[in-house]
Write a protein that holds these residues in place. Structure first.
Motif, PDB file in Angstrom:
ATOM      1  N   VAL A 232       3.896   0.191   4.207  1.00  0.00           N
ATOM      2  CA  VAL A 232       2.579  -0.294   4.632  1.00  0.00           C
ATOM      3  C   VAL A 232       2.152  -1.397   3.673  1.00  0.00           C
ATOM      4  CG1 VAL A 232       0.189   0.298   5.173  1.00  0.00           C
ATOM      5  CG2 VAL A 232       1.983   2.013   5.489  1.00  0.00           C
ATOM      6  N   LEU A 233       1.828  -2.566   4.238  1.00  0.00           N
ATOM      7  CA  LEU A 233       1.412  -3.712   3.436  1.00  0.00           C
ATOM      8  C   LEU A 233      -0.016  -4.109   3.787  1.00  0.00           C
ATOM      9  CD1 LEU A 233       4.605  -5.933   3.851  1.00  0.00           C
ATOM     10  CD2 LEU A 233       3.952  -4.633   1.817  1.00  0.00           C
ATOM     11  N   ALA A 234      -0.677  -4.711   2.818  1.00  0.00           N
ATOM     12  CA  ALA A 234      -2.024  -5.225   3.078  1.00  0.00           C
ATOM     13  C   ALA A 234      -1.950  -6.460   3.968  1.00  0.00           C
ATOM     14  CB  ALA A 234      -2.702  -5.579   1.758  1.00  0.00           C
ATOM     15  N   ALA A 235      -2.902  -6.589   4.872  1.00  0.00           N
ATOM     16  CA  ALA A 235      -3.035  -7.780   5.723  1.00  0.00           C
ATOM     17  C   ALA A 235      -4.513  -8.142   5.702  1.00  0.00           C
ATOM     18  CB  ALA A 235      -2.554  -7.485   7.136  1.00  0.00           C
ATOM     19  N   PRO A 236      -4.955  -8.678   4.568  1.00  0.00           N
ATOM     20  CA  PRO A 236      -6.406  -8.730   4.279  1.00  0.00           C
ATOM     21  C   PRO A 236      -7.237  -9.488   5.306  1.00  0.00           C
ATOM     22  CG  PRO A 236      -5.109  -9.737   2.491  1.00  0.00           C
ATOM     23  CD  PRO A 236      -4.135  -9.163   3.463  1.00  0.00           C
TER      24      PRO A 236
ATOM     25  N   VAL B 172      -0.966 -10.984  10.333  1.00  0.00           N
ATOM     26  CA  VAL B 172       0.232 -10.974   9.508  1.00  0.00           C
ATOM     27  C   VAL B 172       1.212 -11.993  10.072  1.00  0.00           C
ATOM     28  CG1 VAL B 172       1.225  -9.027  10.821  1.00  0.00           C
ATOM     29  CG2 VAL B 172       2.075  -9.531   8.531  1.00  0.00           C
TER      30      VAL B 172
ATOM     31  N   GLY C  89      -6.628  -9.612   8.511  1.00  0.00           N
ATOM     32  CA  GLY C  89      -6.478  -9.063   9.856  1.00  0.00           C
ATOM     33  C   GLY C  89      -5.357  -9.694  10.667  1.00  0.00           C
TER      34      GLY C  89
ATOM     35  N   VAL D  26       2.775 -14.967  14.272  1.00  0.00           N
ATOM     36  CA  VAL D  26       1.554 -14.392  13.685  1.00  0.00           C
ATOM     37  C   VAL D  26       1.087 -13.258  14.592  1.00  0.00           C
ATOM     38  CG1 VAL D  26      -0.785 -14.830  12.855  1.00  0.00           C
ATOM     39  CG2 VAL D  26       0.919 -16.662  12.758  1.00  0.00           C
ATOM     40  N   LEU D  27       0.918 -12.093  13.999  1.00  0.00           N
ATOM     41  CA  LEU D  27       0.480 -10.910  14.752  1.00  0.00           C
ATOM     42  C   LEU D  27      -0.860 -10.421  14.230  1.00  0.00           C
ATOM     43  CD1 LEU D  27       3.850  -8.903  14.742  1.00  0.00           C
ATOM     44  CD2 LEU D  27       2.866 -10.152  16.666  1.00  0.00           C
TER      45      LEU D  27
ATOM     46  N   GLY E  24      -6.485  -4.489   8.770  1.00  0.00           N
ATOM     47  CA  GLY E  24      -6.203  -5.061   7.456  1.00  0.00           C
ATOM     48  C   GLY E  24      -4.952  -4.511   6.784  1.00  0.00           C
ATOM     49  N   ARG E  25      -4.137  -3.767   7.560  1.00  0.00           N
ATOM     50  CA  ARG E  25      -2.873  -3.253   7.020  1.00  0.00           C
ATOM     51  C   ARG E  25      -1.797  -3.450   8.083  1.00  0.00           C
ATOM     52  NH1 ARG E  25      -4.505   2.796   6.361  1.00  0.00           N
ATOM     53  NH2 ARG E  25      -5.338   2.206   8.387  1.00  0.00           N
ATOM     54  N   VAL E  26      -0.561  -3.518   7.651  1.00  0.00           N
ATOM     55  CA  VAL E  26       0.542  -3.610   8.608  1.00  0.00           C
ATOM     56  C   VAL E  26       1.640  -2.648   8.158  1.00  0.00           C
ATOM     57  CG1 VAL E  26       1.544  -5.607   7.418  1.00  0.00           C
ATOM     58  CG2 VAL E  26       2.150  -5.169   9.791  1.00  0.00           C
ATOM     59  N   VAL E  27       2.174  -1.913   9.120  1.00  0.00           N
ATOM     60  CA  VAL E  27       3.299  -1.011   8.879  1.00  0.00           C
ATOM     61  C   VAL E  27       4.568  -1.775   9.233  1.00  0.00           C
ATOM     62  CG1 VAL E  27       4.300   1.226   9.468  1.00  0.00           C
ATOM     63  CG2 VAL E  27       1.838   0.911   9.570  1.00  0.00           C
ATOM     64  N   VAL E  28       5.630  -1.621   8.451  1.00  0.00           N
ATOM     65  CA  VAL E  28       6.854  -2.391   8.733  1.00  0.00           C
ATOM     66  C   VAL E  28       8.096  -1.548   8.458  1.00  0.00           C
ATOM     67  CG1 VAL E  28       6.798  -3.459   6.428  1.00  0.00           C
ATOM     68  CG2 VAL E  28       8.123  -4.541   8.256  1.00  0.00           C
TER      69      VAL E  28
ATOM     70  N   ALA F  56      -3.423  -7.751  12.834  1.00  0.00           N
ATOM     71  CA  ALA F  56      -3.379  -6.570  11.966  1.00  0.00           C
ATOM     72  C   ALA F  56      -4.823  -6.103  11.809  1.00  0.00           C
ATOM     73  CB  ALA F  56      -2.745  -6.914  10.615  1.00  0.00           C
ATOM     74  N   PRO F  57      -5.359  -5.524  12.886  1.00  0.00           N
ATOM     75  CA  PRO F  57      -6.815  -5.370  13.001  1.00  0.00           C
ATOM     76  C   PRO F  57      -7.472  -4.549  11.886  1.00  0.00           C
ATOM     77  CG  PRO F  57      -5.666  -4.441  14.945  1.00  0.00           C
ATOM     78  CD  PRO F  57      -4.638  -5.089  14.096  1.00  0.00           C
TER      79      PRO F  57
ATOM     80  N   LEU G  89       0.839  -1.191   0.000  1.00  0.00           N
ATOM     81  CA  LEU G  89       0.000   0.000   0.000  1.00  0.00           C
ATOM     82  C   LEU G  89       0.878   1.245   0.000  1.00  0.00           C
ATOM     83  CD1 LEU G  89      -2.581  -1.269   2.659  1.00  0.00           C
ATOM     84  CD2 LEU G  89      -2.703  -1.443   0.164  1.00  0.00           C
ATOM     85  N   LEU G  90       2.092   1.092   0.580  1.00  0.00           N
ATOM     86  CA  LEU G  90       3.096   2.161   0.538  1.00  0.00           C
ATOM     87  C   LEU G  90       4.454   1.491   0.471  1.00  0.00           C
ATOM     88  CD1 LEU G  90       3.790   5.249   0.858  1.00  0.00           C
ATOM     89  CD2 LEU G  90       4.060   4.774   3.302  1.00  0.00           C
TER      90      LEU G  90
END
Lengths: 339, 339
Positions: free
Chosen positions: A43-47, A51, A49, B43-44, B49-53, B46-47, A34-35
Motif C-alpha cells: 500500500v502506497l500513499a497517493a496524496p 497515481v 488522489g 494516471v489512475l 489517497g492510497r493505492v494498493v499494488v 486513488a480516491p 504505508l505497507l
C-alpha cells in the motif's frame, strides 16, 4: 574439511522464501510505503488522489547480454539499476515523482544467488542516487524461467499538478532536451562492436556505463511541469522516433537545430572515430538515453537542466513530422529500428 | 492468386506500434482511468489517497505449457485471463477493489499475432466477468524474448478501509474460506497426467478450466473487510502452505476441521479416482485456486461467499503451525512444492 573452491549458490538451491530473505533486507521502504513487502500486496500513499503508473521489462539477450562481444560482463547490479532508471524516467516524463516500485523477477535455476542480491543492490542504489527520495521498493514476485527477465512497475505522484502529455505542443513553442543524446547508443555500439572493454579509456567506459546504468534527470520532469511545459516525453527510442510520436500526438512538426545536434555529436566524436561511425546517427537515432524532450511556450524560461534544441512548427499540410534545419529528417538512424 | 493456407501473421512481421494498434482497441479504459494507454505512463484515480499494488509473472513452461501432455492447447485467452485473475486476487486479499492493470508482454518473434490478440481479449473478459467493474486496462509494454512471459501489475483502492493483513488473526477467531479448494490442482493433474482432454467429461473439463482460468471471488475480499475480518490472504500456494504463512504472521496455530476438508475432497472424487490420487492432497496442498483464507472474530457473521473451515488456536509453545482436527498437518501435499 576445507572447501577451496565452492560452487556458487544458485537460485535452484533455495526456496522462494529463502531467496526473498536474501533480497528483502537489501531493499528499504521509502516514506511513501504505508505497507511494504510481505503481504499479498503493498500500500502506497497517493496524496493528491491520483497515481501515475508505468511498467517495463528487460529480458536477457533481447535487452541485455550477460557478456557482451567486447568482453564487458553485465552485472545484476546493472540490470537492477536500469530496471529502476528506465521506469523512473517514464514517471519523470509525466512531470511526476516516483512513490514506489514493484519488481517481478524471472530467474533460471542456475542463476547465482549473488547475481540476484546484486540486482537488488543496483535497484536500491539507482533509486537513491537518481534522487527518487520518496520512492519505496514496495514488493515483488519471484518465479523461475528459461531466461532472466526483470519487470519493474513504478508508481508516482503528480503532487497536485496536471500530467504533461505528448499532445500539448503548439506551433511557436520552444523545443528543449534534458539529458544526453546518443550516449547510450554509442555505449551499445562499443559493447557490440568495440575493442576489448578492459582497454577502453575512461571517457569511452563512461558511454558504456550510460548504456548499462542510465541516469535520467529526475528533477527535470517536475521542473518542466512547474515551468509550464506544454508537452513532455521520455527519450527512450531515439530523438527522431520519439520526436515523431510527440509531433503526431500534438499535430505539429518539430524542427531541430542542426548546430545543437552537431554539438551533441561532438561529445561522441572519439567513439565515432574508433568505430568508424557518424555520431550524428547516435544523436538522432539512438535510444535508451532516458532524457526528456519538452515543448515550452516561446516566452517561458527553460528550467535548470534543459537546453534548447529547436522549435515547434505547424504540421506541413497537416502531416506531423520532424525536420532538421527545415529539411525533412530521413537518416539512417531510423534503420536501427526498422524491420 | 488464391492463398489457400496462408502462414499466420507473427509478432516478428509487425513493428511494436502495429502490434499495439491491434491490441489496444480490444482493451477498454475503466472508470478509474484518468489517463489511459498511449503516453509515457497512465494516471489512475486513488480516491482515498492510497493505492494498493501487486505484481505477478507467468512464464511459458514454468507456469503454463502451450500444449499440455493431455493434449489441451493453452490459449492466449487463458494466459490473459489468468494474468488478470491472479493479480486481481491479490488486491481482493487486502480487502480492496481493483482500479487498474498494466501488462508487460515478452513475446518470441514467432508468436502468432492472433495469440496476442486473444490474450488481450482474455484479460479484458476476466476483468469484466470477475466483476472488477472499476478496473481500467491502463497500459503496458511490449518486448521480444526467447519465451513467452506476461507480467501484470494491478492497482487497487481500499475505499477508505484499513487493509486486512495476514498478521491479525487471534486465538478464538473463526477460520473461513471463500472459493474452491484443490480444484485448480486437480485440473493441473488432469493436464499433466490425465487421459486425452478431448474425451474428458464436462465436470472434469471444469477442473481444467479452473486451473487455466481461475475465478477469484472478488466480492469476498471487501465483504470480509466490511465484516470485521482480522486476517485475510489469497490462497495461491495451497491451504497448508498459505495457512502456515498466515499462522506465522499472526503468531497462532490454525486448526482445520477434517469434516469440512473431506467435504471439499468429495467434490474432487471423480478426478481422484481417474488419476489414482487422494483428493485430500489437492485440498490441502494444491495451489492456484485464488480463493481467500480469513480469520473472523468468533461472534462475527461470515459474509456471503465464506464458509467456516476451522478455528484459530494459540501457537503451541510459541510455534506457529497448522493442524487438522488438532493433529499437526504433515501431508504429502507439502511435497508438491518442496525441493
Amino acid at each position: 574439511m576445507v572447501r577451496t573452491s565452492p560452487l556458487p549458490l544458485t537460485v535452484g538451491d533455495l526456496s522462494e522464501g529463502e531467496l526473498l530473505d536474501r533480497i528483502l533486507p537489501r531493499l528499504a521502504a521509502g516514506p511513501s510505503a504505508l505497507l511494504g513487502p510481505g503481504d499479498d500486496a503493498a500500500v502506497l500513499a497517493a496524496p493528491d488522489g491520483r497515481v501515475v503508473v508505468s511498467t517495463d521489462t528487460q529480458t536477457q539477450n533481447a535487452d541485455f547480454r550477460l557478456e557482451w562481444p567486447n568482453g564487458y560482463v553485465h552485472t545484476g547490479y546493472d540490470v537492477g539499476w536500469k530496471a529502476a532508471a528506465q521506469n523512473l524516467s517514464d514517471i519523470n516524463a509525466m512531470g511526476a515523482v516516483a512513490t514506489g516500485i514493484v519488481v517481478s523477477l524471472t530467474l533460471p535455476q542456475a542463476t547465482p544467488v549473488g547475481w540476484v542480491e546484486d540486482l537488488a543492490k543496483g535497484l536500491l542504489d539507482a533509486v537513491r542516487s537518481l534522487g527518487a527520495s520518496r520512492c519505496a521498493l514496495a514488493g515483488g514476485d519471484l518465479g523461475r524461467g528459461g531466461e532472466l527477465s526483470v519487470t519493474a512497475t513504478v508508481l508516482g505522484s503528480l503532487e497536485g499538478r496536471q500530467p504533461v502529455l505528448r499532445s500539448g505542443a503548439q506551433a511557436g513553442d520552444r523545443l528543449a532536451v534534458a539529458g544526453p543524446l546518443g550516449s547510450a547508443a554509442a555505449g551499445l555500439a562499443l559493447l557490440e562492436h568495440g575493442p576489448a572493454y578492459e582497454g577502453l579509456e575512461p571517457a569511452l567506459r563512461e558511454l558504456v556505463a550510460l548504456q548499462c546504468r542510465p541516469v535520467p534527470p529526475l528533477e527535470a520532469g517536475p521542473a518542466a511541469a512547474n515551468s509550464g511545459a506544454r508537452a513532455l516525453m521520455d527519450l527512450s527510442d531515439g530523438l527522431l522516433r520519439d520526436g515523431l510520436r510527440l509531433a503526431a500526438a500534438s499535430g505539429v512538426r518539430l524542427d531541430l537545430d542542426p548546430d545543437v545536434l552537431a554539438l551533441h555529436a561532438r561529445t561522441l566524436k572519439q567513439a565515432g572515430e574508433l568505430l568508424g561511425a557518424d555520431p550524428l546517427e547516435w544523436v538522432l537515432g539512438g535510444g535508451e538515453d532516458h532524457g526528456l524532450l519538452a515543448a515550452f511556450p516561446a516566452d517561458a524560461q527553460l528550467p535548470h537542466g534543459f537546453a534548447a534544441i529547436g522549435s515547434v512548427m505547424p504540421a506541413d499540410g497537416g502531416e506531423p513530422g520532424v525536420s532538421v534545419g527545415g529539411k525533412p529528417a530521413v537518416t539512417r538512424g531510423w534503420d536501427h529500428f526498422a524491420k
